[in-house]
Design a protein around this motif. Structure first.
Motif, PDB file in Angstrom:
ATOM      1  N   ARG A 150       0.807  -1.225   0.000  1.00 47.07           N
ATOM      2  CA  ARG A 150       0.000   0.000   0.000  1.00 47.07           C
ATOM      3  C   ARG A 150       0.839   1.274   0.000  1.00 47.07           C
ATOM      4  O   ARG A 150       0.314   2.362  -0.203  1.00 47.07           O
ATOM      5  N   LEU A 151       2.145   1.134   0.234  1.00 51.15           N
ATOM      6  CA  LEU A 151       3.044   2.299   0.131  1.00 51.15           C
ATOM      7  C   LEU A 151       3.937   2.213  -1.089  1.00 51.15           C
ATOM      8  O   LEU A 151       4.831   3.044  -1.267  1.00 51.15           O
ATOM      9  N   ALA A 152       3.699   1.217  -1.939  1.00 48.03           N
ATOM     10  CA  ALA A 152       4.596   0.984  -3.078  1.00 48.03           C
ATOM     11  C   ALA A 152       4.633   2.162  -4.049  1.00 48.03           C
ATOM     12  O   ALA A 152       5.664   2.397  -4.703  1.00 48.03           O
ATOM     13  N   ASP A 153       3.545   2.918  -4.160  1.00 45.23           N
ATOM     14  CA  ASP A 153       3.541   4.072  -5.059  1.00 45.23           C
ATOM     15  C   ASP A 153       4.351   5.240  -4.505  1.00 45.23           C
ATOM     16  O   ASP A 153       4.702   6.165  -5.239  1.00 45.23           O
ATOM     17  N   ILE A 154       4.650   5.201  -3.218  1.00 47.31           N
ATOM     18  CA  ILE A 154       5.423   6.273  -2.589  1.00 47.31           C
ATOM     19  C   ILE A 154       6.900   5.923  -2.534  1.00 47.31           C
ATOM     20  O   ILE A 154       7.761   6.783  -2.732  1.00 47.31           O
ATOM     21  N   SER A 155       7.202   4.639  -2.275  1.00 49.57           N
ATOM     22  CA  SER A 155       8.595   4.225  -2.121  1.00 49.57           C
ATOM     23  C   SER A 155       8.741   2.755  -2.498  1.00 49.57           C
ATOM     24  O   SER A 155       7.876   1.945  -2.168  1.00 49.57           O
ATOM     25  N   PRO A 156       9.832   2.368  -3.179  1.00 52.04           N
ATOM     26  CA  PRO A 156      10.045   0.955  -3.517  1.00 52.04           C
ATOM     27  C   PRO A 156      10.427   0.099  -2.321  1.00 52.04           C
ATOM     28  O   PRO A 156      10.427  -1.122  -2.399  1.00 52.04           O
ATOM     29  N   SER A 157      10.764   0.727  -1.200  1.00 57.41           N
ATOM     30  CA  SER A 157      11.108   0.006   0.029  1.00 57.41           C
ATOM     31  C   SER A 157      10.355   0.650   1.178  1.00 57.41           C
ATOM     32  O   SER A 157      10.600   1.801   1.529  1.00 57.41           O
ATOM     33  N   LYS A 158       9.418  -0.089   1.767  1.00 54.40           N
ATOM     34  CA  LYS A 158       8.617   0.484   2.860  1.00 54.40           C
ATOM     35  C   LYS A 158       9.480   0.985   4.011  1.00 54.40           C
ATOM     36  O   LYS A 158       9.269   2.101   4.505  1.00 54.40           O
ATOM     37  N   PRO A 159      10.480   0.220   4.493  1.00 63.29           N
ATOM     38  CA  PRO A 159      11.295   0.718   5.607  1.00 63.29           C
ATOM     39  C   PRO A 159      12.069   1.989   5.281  1.00 63.29           C
ATOM     40  O   PRO A 159      12.405   2.751   6.180  1.00 63.29           O
ATOM     41  N   LEU A 160      12.359   2.191   3.993  1.00 62.17           N
ATOM     42  CA  LEU A 160      13.106   3.379   3.596  1.00 62.17           C
ATOM     43  C   LEU A 160      12.198   4.532   3.173  1.00 62.17           C
ATOM     44  O   LEU A 160      12.684   5.581   2.741  1.00 62.17           O
ATOM     45  N   THR A 161      10.898   4.360   3.315  1.00 62.71           N
ATOM     46  CA  THR A 161       9.959   5.427   2.982  1.00 62.71           C
ATOM     47  C   THR A 161      10.231   6.640   3.862  1.00 62.71           C
ATOM     48  O   THR A 161      10.240   6.536   5.090  1.00 62.71           O
ATOM     49  N   PRO A 162      10.473   7.806   3.258  1.00 61.73           N
ATOM     50  CA  PRO A 162      10.793   8.978   4.079  1.00 61.73           C
ATOM     51  C   PRO A 162       9.568   9.558   4.770  1.00 61.73           C
ATOM     52  O   PRO A 162       8.482   9.635   4.195  1.00 61.73           O
ATOM     53  N   ILE A 163       9.769   9.958   6.014  1.00 63.45           N
ATOM     54  CA  ILE A 163       8.774  10.702   6.773  1.00 63.45           C
ATOM     55  C   ILE A 163       9.374  12.072   7.047  1.00 63.45           C
ATOM     56  O   ILE A 163      10.288  12.198   7.864  1.00 63.45           O
ATOM     57  N   ALA A 164       8.907  13.062   6.306  1.00 63.68           N
ATOM     58  CA  ALA A 164       9.477  14.415   6.412  1.00 63.68           C
ATOM     59  C   ALA A 164      10.993  14.373   6.256  1.00 63.68           C
ATOM     60  O   ALA A 164      11.722  15.087   6.951  1.00 63.68           O
ATOM     61  N   GLY A 165      11.466  13.510   5.369  1.00 64.19           N
ATOM     62  CA  GLY A 165      12.887  13.447   5.045  1.00 64.19           C
ATOM     63  C   GLY A 165      13.687  12.389   5.773  1.00 64.19           C
ATOM     64  O   GLY A 165      14.859  12.176   5.444  1.00 64.19           O
ATOM     65  N   ILE A 166      13.116  11.711   6.747  1.00 65.53           N
ATOM     66  CA  ILE A 166      13.833  10.683   7.509  1.00 65.53           C
ATOM     67  C   ILE A 166      13.176   9.328   7.255  1.00 65.53           C
ATOM     68  O   ILE A 166      11.964   9.191   7.417  1.00 65.53           O
ATOM     69  N   PRO A 167      13.932   8.301   6.864  1.00 63.85           N
ATOM     70  CA  PRO A 167      13.328   6.986   6.600  1.00 63.85           C
ATOM     71  C   PRO A 167      12.647   6.401   7.834  1.00 63.85           C
ATOM     72  O   PRO A 167      13.107   6.586   8.973  1.00 63.85           O
ATOM     73  N   LEU A 168      11.569   5.678   7.603  1.00 63.12           N
ATOM     74  CA  LEU A 168      10.870   5.003   8.696  1.00 63.12           C
ATOM     75  C   LEU A 168      11.828   4.182   9.551  1.00 63.12           C
ATOM     76  O   LEU A 168      11.778   4.221  10.781  1.00 63.12           O
ATOM     77  N   ILE A 169      12.701   3.413   8.894  1.00 62.21           N
ATOM     78  CA  ILE A 169      13.602   2.522   9.625  1.00 62.21           C
ATOM     79  C   ILE A 169      14.550   3.324  10.512  1.00 62.21           C
ATOM     80  O   ILE A 169      14.905   2.889  11.615  1.00 62.21           O
TER      81      ILE A 169
END
Length: 249
Positions: free
Chosen positions: A13-32
């Motif tokens: 469900r986050l694939a359109d935002i980022s190819p890696s969910k853990p590396l999806t940025p939140i205000a510039g900082i990856p989730l992980i």
């Protein structure tokens, strides 16, 4: 104490935002990175990250992240990342001696939650789950949440996405002992798929699954499951406020 972060799933469900969910940025900082920073703030000496989907991409980012945060980060790759998340817990727990903080890569928390959870261990339990009584919070997706029924002492009676009765919601953070991975293995041996919740239910049936109520303070009890575009938009707006220390400098 070490920490274990489960980061192997696809995150469709986050694939359109980022190819890696853990590396999806939140205000510039990856989730992980937010998870690893929280683990360090809670006193973890090492963070084990279980990888799977897009493992090369995630594992390639971890050394720089480790240097930036200032904590050892050890990747553990699981062969079949399509299996339920309990398989990731078992794989990661093999690299940890003793108790550990367990987190999902797509959950973010006010630092106080993990700091307080880390102090909740006891001989009367094999795992302690952070839970929230605010089950009607607009930040919770009721169709995706894991619900929990507890007794008067705060011990888990039932846990799962489809249980008929509940009084709190699972926040996605655990203080685990080696009993948890063993319980997941027992559930698999009984013919279950191997989800974390199934292992939790094994411990609950023994009276060994406790909970920790995170409270209702606006700052100390803020958390989110960032699992879809709506949640991602909310997280980008709110995380810099509730995790302000991580977004400065």
């Amino acid at each position: 104490m070490d920490a274990l972060i489960i980061a192997a799933g696809y995150g469709s469900r986050l694939a359109d935002i980022s190819p890696s969910k853990p590396l999806t940025p939140i205000a510039g900082i990856p989730l992980i990175e937010l998870g690893i920073r929280n683990a360090k703030a809670a006193g973890a000496g090492k963070v084990v990250v279980v990888t799977g989907h897009a493992a090369d991409r995630l594992e390639g980012a971890l050394p720089a992240l480790s240097d930036r945060v200032g904590i050892a980060v050890e990747p553990v790759r699981i062969g079949d990342w399509s299996k339920p998340n309990g398989w990731s817990v078992m794989a990661g727990a093999e690299h940890i001696a003793g108790d550990y903080l367990l987190m999902m890569a797509d959950h973010i928390f006010a630092p106080s939650i993990l700091q307080r959870l880390a102090k909740q261990g006891g001989a009367d339990r094999g795992v302690t789950l952070a839970v929230d009584q605010r089950i009607d919070s607009p930040l919770i997706d009721p169709d995706d949440a894991t619900w929990v029924e507890t007794d008067e002492k705060g011990f888990i009676q039932a846990i799962g996405k489809t249980i008929p009765i509940w009084n709190v919601v699972d926040c996605g953070a655990f203080l685990a002992t080696p009993e948890l991975a063993a319980a997941i293995g027992e559930a698999i041996a009984q013919g279950k798929g191997g989800s974390l919740s199934e292992g939790m239910q094994v411990l609950a049936n023994r009276g060994r699954a406790a909970t920790f109520d995170i409270g209702e303070d606006e700052n100390d009890a803020w958390w989110m499951d960032v699992d879809d575009p709506r949640a991602h938009e909310l997280a980008e707006a709110l995380a810099p406020r509730y995790l302000a220390g991580y977004f400065q400098g």
